[in-house]
Write a protein that holds these residues in place. Structure first.
Motif: not given
Length: 123
Positions: A11-12, A90-92, A118-121
């Motif tokens: 998470x960023x 970009x969350x995906x 997982x990348x969560x923005x």
């Protein structure tokens, strides 16, 4: 058989950065080109970019060009996706993939895929 393991997701906040890694369990990693993809909920998988066997050539999707950078360290059997100026869109789930062939085309086929990270923005 090639196994790929992605790491580095999380998470960023919007505007932040993350670096994803893709570790390959193969001795001849330099014989494989690498691609990066992502898939958001309810959407089709999207090509992000790719890099040639030596790292001398790379292609990027317009949506990430100038913000994302793909690199590789063949001595470490690892590829990287540096993501800067991240946006909520970009969350995906991000995937790396490799194949012996390389064209840079977004529709290129890849024989081996990682499990995704997982990348969560957040906005």
């Amino acid at each position: 058989q090639v196994q790929l393991v992605e790491s580095g997701g999380g998470l960023v906040q919007a505007g932040g950065s993350l670096r994803l890694s893709c570790a390959a369990s193969v001795r001849t990693f330099s014989s494989y080109a690498m691609g990066w993809f992502r898939q958001a909920p309810g959407k089709e998988r999207e090509f992000i970019g790719s890099i040639s066997w030596s790292g001398g050539s790379a292609y990027y999707a317009d949506s990430v060009k100038g913000r994302f950078t793909i690199s590789r360290d063949n001595a470490k059997n690892t590829g990287y996706l540096q993501m800067n100026r991240l946006k909520p869109e970009d969350t995906a789930v991000y995937y790396c993939a490799v194949d012996r062939d390389y064209s840079g085309r977004p529709d290129a086929k890849y024989a081996y895929w990682g499990q995704g990270t997982q990348v969560t923005v957040s906005s």
